[in-house]
Design a protein around this motif. Structure first.
Motif, PDB file in Angstrom:
ATOM      1  N   THR A 277       0.835  -1.207   0.000  1.00 24.95           N
ATOM      2  CA  THR A 277       0.000   0.000   0.000  1.00 24.95           C
ATOM      3  C   THR A 277       0.866   1.252   0.000  1.00 24.95           C
ATOM      4  O   THR A 277       0.647   2.185  -0.782  1.00 24.95           O
ATOM      5  N   GLY A 278       1.834   1.260   0.887  1.00 30.79           N
ATOM      6  CA  GLY A 278       2.736   2.404   0.924  1.00 30.79           C
ATOM      7  C   GLY A 278       3.558   2.523  -0.351  1.00 30.79           C
ATOM      8  O   GLY A 278       3.851   3.636  -0.819  1.00 30.79           O
ATOM      9  N   TYR A 279       3.906   1.370  -0.918  1.00 32.12           N
ATOM     10  CA  TYR A 279       4.718   1.411  -2.139  1.00 32.12           C
ATOM     11  C   TYR A 279       3.949   2.053  -3.286  1.00 32.12           C
ATOM     12  O   TYR A 279       4.449   2.974  -3.954  1.00 32.12           O
ATOM     13  N   TYR A 280       2.721   1.600  -3.532  1.00 27.09           N
ATOM     14  CA  TYR A 280       1.967   2.125  -4.666  1.00 27.09           C
ATOM     15  C   TYR A 280       1.532   3.571  -4.424  1.00 27.09           C
ATOM     16  O   TYR A 280       1.427   4.362  -5.381  1.00 27.09           O
ATOM     17  N   SER A 281       1.298   3.927  -3.201  1.00 24.73           N
ATOM     18  CA  SER A 281       0.938   5.311  -2.916  1.00 24.73           C
ATOM     19  C   SER A 281       2.118   6.242  -3.196  1.00 24.73           C
ATOM     20  O   SER A 281       1.971   7.274  -3.876  1.00 24.73           O
ATOM     21  N   MET A 282       3.291   5.857  -2.697  1.00 24.50           N
ATOM     22  CA  MET A 282       4.467   6.694  -2.930  1.00 24.50           C
ATOM     23  C   MET A 282       4.884   6.670  -4.401  1.00 24.50           C
ATOM     24  O   MET A 282       5.319   7.687  -4.946  1.00 24.50           O
ATOM     25  N   LEU A 283       4.730   5.529  -5.064  1.00 25.71           N
ATOM     26  CA  LEU A 283       5.087   5.442  -6.481  1.00 25.71           C
ATOM     27  C   LEU A 283       4.191   6.337  -7.326  1.00 25.71           C
ATOM     28  O   LEU A 283       4.669   7.002  -8.265  1.00 25.71           O
ATOM     29  N   GLY A 284       2.888   6.379  -6.991  1.00 23.97           N
ATOM     30  CA  GLY A 284       1.989   7.255  -7.751  1.00 23.97           C
ATOM     31  C   GLY A 284       2.353   8.717  -7.580  1.00 23.97           C
ATOM     32  O   GLY A 284       2.379   9.482  -8.563  1.00 23.97           O
ATOM     33  N   TYR A 285       2.615   9.126  -6.343  1.00 26.65           N
ATOM     34  CA  TYR A 285       2.970  10.533  -6.130  1.00 26.65           C
ATOM     35  C   TYR A 285       4.301  10.880  -6.795  1.00 26.65           C
ATOM     36  O   TYR A 285       4.426  11.925  -7.459  1.00 26.65           O
ATOM     37  N   CYS A 286       5.302  10.005  -6.623  1.00 29.49           N
ATOM     38  CA  CYS A 286       6.618  10.295  -7.202  1.00 29.49           C
ATOM     39  C   CYS A 286       6.586  10.281  -8.730  1.00 29.49           C
ATOM     40  O   CYS A 286       7.333  11.026  -9.380  1.00 29.49           O
ATOM     41  N   SER A 287       5.711   9.469  -9.303  1.00 32.36           N
ATOM     42  CA  SER A 287       5.604   9.444 -10.758  1.00 32.36           C
ATOM     43  C   SER A 287       5.063  10.763 -11.281  1.00 32.36           C
ATOM     44  O   SER A 287       5.569  11.319 -12.273  1.00 32.36           O
ATOM     45  N   VAL A 288       4.032  11.296 -10.628  1.00 28.74           N
ATOM     46  CA  VAL A 288       3.472  12.585 -11.051  1.00 28.74           C
ATOM     47  C   VAL A 288       4.497  13.711 -10.853  1.00 28.74           C
ATOM     48  O   VAL A 288       4.681  14.574 -11.722  1.00 28.74           O
ATOM     49  N   ALA A 289       5.181  13.677  -9.723  1.00 27.61           N
ATOM     50  CA  ALA A 289       6.182  14.719  -9.459  1.00 27.61           C
ATOM     51  C   ALA A 289       7.341  14.630 -10.442  1.00 27.61           C
ATOM     52  O   ALA A 289       7.839  15.661 -10.938  1.00 27.61           O
ATOM     53  N   LEU A 290       7.779  13.423 -10.756  1.00 28.77           N
ATOM     54  CA  LEU A 290       8.882  13.265 -11.700  1.00 28.77           C
ATOM     55  C   LEU A 290       8.486  13.718 -13.099  1.00 28.77           C
ATOM     56  O   LEU A 290       9.273  14.374 -13.796  1.00 28.77           O
ATOM     57  N   SER A 291       7.272  13.384 -13.525  1.00 27.23           N
ATOM     58  CA  SER A 291       6.812  13.816 -14.846  1.00 27.23           C
ATOM     59  C   SER A 291       6.696  15.329 -14.923  1.00 27.23           C
ATOM     60  O   SER A 291       7.092  15.945 -15.933  1.00 27.23           O
ATOM     61  N   TYR A 292       6.181  15.932 -13.894  1.00 27.38           N
ATOM     62  CA  TYR A 292       6.080  17.396 -13.860  1.00 27.38           C
ATOM     63  C   TYR A 292       7.469  18.029 -13.899  1.00 27.38           C
ATOM     64  O   TYR A 292       7.698  19.014 -14.623  1.00 27.38           O
ATOM     65  N   PHE A 293       8.390  17.479 -13.143  1.00 27.31           N
ATOM     66  CA  PHE A 293       9.755  18.003 -13.128  1.00 27.31           C
ATOM     67  C   PHE A 293      10.414  17.879 -14.506  1.00 27.31           C
ATOM     68  O   PHE A 293      11.066  18.821 -14.990  1.00 27.31           O
ATOM     69  N   LEU A 294      10.251  16.735 -15.175  1.00 25.05           N
ATOM     70  CA  LEU A 294      10.868  16.545 -16.484  1.00 25.05           C
ATOM     71  C   LEU A 294      10.255  17.453 -17.543  1.00 25.05           C
ATOM     72  O   LEU A 294      10.968  17.987 -18.405  1.00 25.05           O
ATOM     73  N   VAL A 295       8.945  17.634 -17.501  1.00 20.44           N
ATOM     74  CA  VAL A 295       8.306  18.508 -18.488  1.00 20.44           C
ATOM     75  C   VAL A 295       8.783  19.943 -18.314  1.00 20.44           C
ATOM     76  O   VAL A 295       9.120  20.623 -19.303  1.00 20.44           O
ATOM     77  N   LYS A 296       8.829  20.430 -17.097  1.00 24.94           N
ATOM     78  CA  LYS A 296       9.249  21.807 -16.860  1.00 24.94           C
ATOM     79  C   LYS A 296      10.720  22.021 -17.193  1.00 24.94           C
ATOM     80  O   LYS A 296      11.115  23.086 -17.660  1.00 24.94           O
ATOM     81  N   THR A 297      11.531  21.004 -16.944  1.00 23.55           N
ATOM     82  CA  THR A 297      12.971  21.166 -17.160  1.00 23.55           C
ATOM     83  C   THR A 297      13.341  20.949 -18.622  1.00 23.55           C
ATOM     84  O   THR A 297      14.133  21.720 -19.194  1.00 23.55           O
ATOM     85  N   LEU A 298      12.787  19.924 -19.241  1.00 22.30           N
ATOM     86  CA  LEU A 298      13.189  19.575 -20.604  1.00 22.30           C
ATOM     87  C   LEU A 298      12.609  20.513 -21.660  1.00 22.30           C
ATOM     88  O   LEU A 298      13.163  20.611 -22.757  1.00 22.30           O
ATOM     89  N   ARG A 299      11.522  21.174 -21.369  1.00 20.58           N
ATOM     90  CA  ARG A 299      10.940  22.039 -22.395  1.00 20.58           C
ATOM     91  C   ARG A 299      11.861  23.199 -22.735  1.00 20.58           C
ATOM     92  O   ARG A 299      11.823  23.717 -23.854  1.00 20.58           O
ATOM     93  N   VAL A 300      12.706  23.605 -21.774  1.00 22.19           N
ATOM     94  CA  VAL A 300      13.673  24.657 -22.070  1.00 22.19           C
ATOM     95  C   VAL A 300      14.689  24.179 -23.089  1.00 22.19           C
ATOM     96  O   VAL A 300      15.092  24.923 -23.991  1.00 22.19           O
ATOM     97  N   GLN A 301      15.104  22.914 -22.968  1.00 24.76           N
ATOM     98  CA  GLN A 301      16.107  22.371 -23.869  1.00 24.76           C
ATOM     99  C   GLN A 301      15.497  21.857 -25.169  1.00 24.76           C
ATOM    100  O   GLN A 301      16.109  21.980 -26.235  1.00 24.76           O
ATOM    101  N   VAL A 302      14.298  21.287 -25.091  1.00 22.07           N
ATOM    102  CA  VAL A 302      13.707  20.672 -26.279  1.00 22.07           C
ATOM    103  C   VAL A 302      13.076  21.712 -27.192  1.00 22.07           C
ATOM    104  O   VAL A 302      13.306  21.724 -28.409  1.00 22.07           O
ATOM    105  N   LEU A 303      12.288  22.605 -26.633  1.00 29.05           N
ATOM    106  CA  LEU A 303      11.575  23.577 -27.450  1.00 29.05           C
ATOM    107  C   LEU A 303      12.456  24.715 -27.941  1.00 29.05           C
ATOM    108  O   LEU A 303      12.042  25.476 -28.814  1.00 29.05           O
TER     109      LEU A 303
END
Length: 380
Positions: A277-303
């Motif tokens: 339970t703790g694993y899937y809860s933390m994995l879901g939150y970290c996945s959203v946070a990681l995706s948000y971080f990558l989109v905000k960071t990579l768009r400067v380099q990609v776009l």
């Protein structure tokens, strides 16, 4: 017959004529006559001249030393062994004692030290030159220029990226600022330490489940490394096939792909405390946070990439920030990229989706069925 001189005195007191002695035995044998000289036929003796002048000038007033032999032939030089040294090559070799005493001389030691330093410097230059042909050592120094403050702030940014506002990478003229001075700069220290921590934590969790073995830990390490290489190949081939030009370098992609280890470690720690339970809860939150971080960071380099880099930018591509010279200022508020915007956006979303999926794929088999506190301890 004896000769009496008094008999020559006459009676008148005058001298008498001496008588010739005819007795040869009494007078001795006469001297032999000189031999007659008969010159060879046709030979005429040279006339004799009497000197009319004095001694030659080089003999006047000069006392010659009879001990000096000016007419002696000069001895040829001897280029052989010096006196006191053996002549044979085997005998010319010094003994170990002589070699040891010679090596203890300060001059010999200084010469050996200088020669060793020169040899070491030459070897170091050769190694750096050959290593620089395959591994960008100068660039790796940039990616590992971090400190403790940067590491803590970067971890908080990956886990809690929602409050961060400024995502632009700072530049000093045309070179990016080192990660220790710029929170948005990519680094390789966190991915490297995250990889090592993930392997150790995986071995620990396997040990709690009584599944630990050296083969298992080696499989975890090799599989994680293989997926990193696979990601680099997929991203590079995708950019090449879609003809998408970005400002991302290979090491930048490696850095952004390695940030997923932070989310993986956080999910495994939650699994130790709260099970699945703790694993899937933390994995879901970290996945959203990681995706948000990558989109905000990579768009400067990609776009910010251009569809066709200018010749000036291609010529200066060896330095950091050179692509920005053709794309415009990195601090511009609005992007005006060339063609291929959709392809860049798709690539950005592809990276943001694949990273959480890899987090789940590399960690789900390590999660225990229950929390660690509920795992029974084997007793003897």
């Amino acid at each position: 017959m004896n000769f009496n001189a008094s008999r020559n005195v006459g009676q008148a007191g005058g001298l008498r004529k001496a008588k010739r002695v005819s007795d040869v035995a009494a007078m001795g044998a006469p001297a032999p006559p000189p031999p007659a000289y008969s010159p060879a036929p046709g030979f005429s003796p040279a006339p004799s001249y009497s000197p009319t002048f004095g001694a030659p000038p080089h003999q006047e007033g000069i006392q010659l030393d009879a001990g000096q032999d000016f007419g002696a032939p000069q001895q040829p030089p001897n280029y052989g062994y010096m006196g006191g040294y053996p002549q044979s090559p085997m005998a010319a070799m010094a003994s170990p004692g002589q070699i040891g005493s010679m090596l203890q001389q300060p001059v010999v030691q200084d010469m050996a030290l200088q020669y060793g330093n020169q040899l070491a410097a030459a070897g170091r230059e050769a190694v750096q030159r050959e290593l620089g042909r395959y591994v960008p050592v100068a660039r790796l120094r940039y990616y590992f220029a971090v400190d403790t403050r940067y590491v803590l702030r970067k971890l908080m940014l990956i886990l809690f990226p929602y409050t961060h506002k400024d995502w632009m990478v700072k530049y000093d003229q045309e070179s990016p600022v080192q990660p220790r001075y710029d929170l948005n700069a990519p680094d390789l220290y966190l991915p490297a330490m995250g990889y090592v921590t993930y392997v150790l934590l995986a071995g620990f969790m396997l040990g709690l489940q009584h599944r630990f073995s050296p083969e298992q830990i080696s499989m975890q390490a090799s599989s994680a490394l293989a997926y990193i290489v696979f990601e680099m190949l997929v991203y590079t081939v995708t950019l090449y096939v879609t003809h998408t030009h970005t400002n991302l370098r290979t090491l930048d992609l490696l850095a952004y792909s390695g940030y997923k280890y932070t989310a993986m470690i956080a999910s495994l720690l939650a699994a130790l405390l709260a099970g699945r339970t703790g694993y899937y809860s933390m994995l879901g939150y970290c996945s959203v946070a990681l995706s948000y971080f990558l989109v905000k960071t990579l768009r400067v380099q990609v776009l910010a990439g251009s569809a066709a880099p200018a010749p000036a930018a291609a010529a200066a591509g060896s330095g950091y920030g050179a692509p920005y010279a053709a794309a415009g200022s990195p601090y511009a508020d609005a992007y005006q990229p060339a063609g291929g915007t959709k392809r860049r956006v798709y690539f950005l979303l592809f990276v943001a989706v694949t990273q959480p999926l890899l987090c789940w794929w590399l960690t789900y088999h390590l999660v225990p069925a229950a929390a660690v506190a509920a795992v029974p301890v084997a007793t003897r």
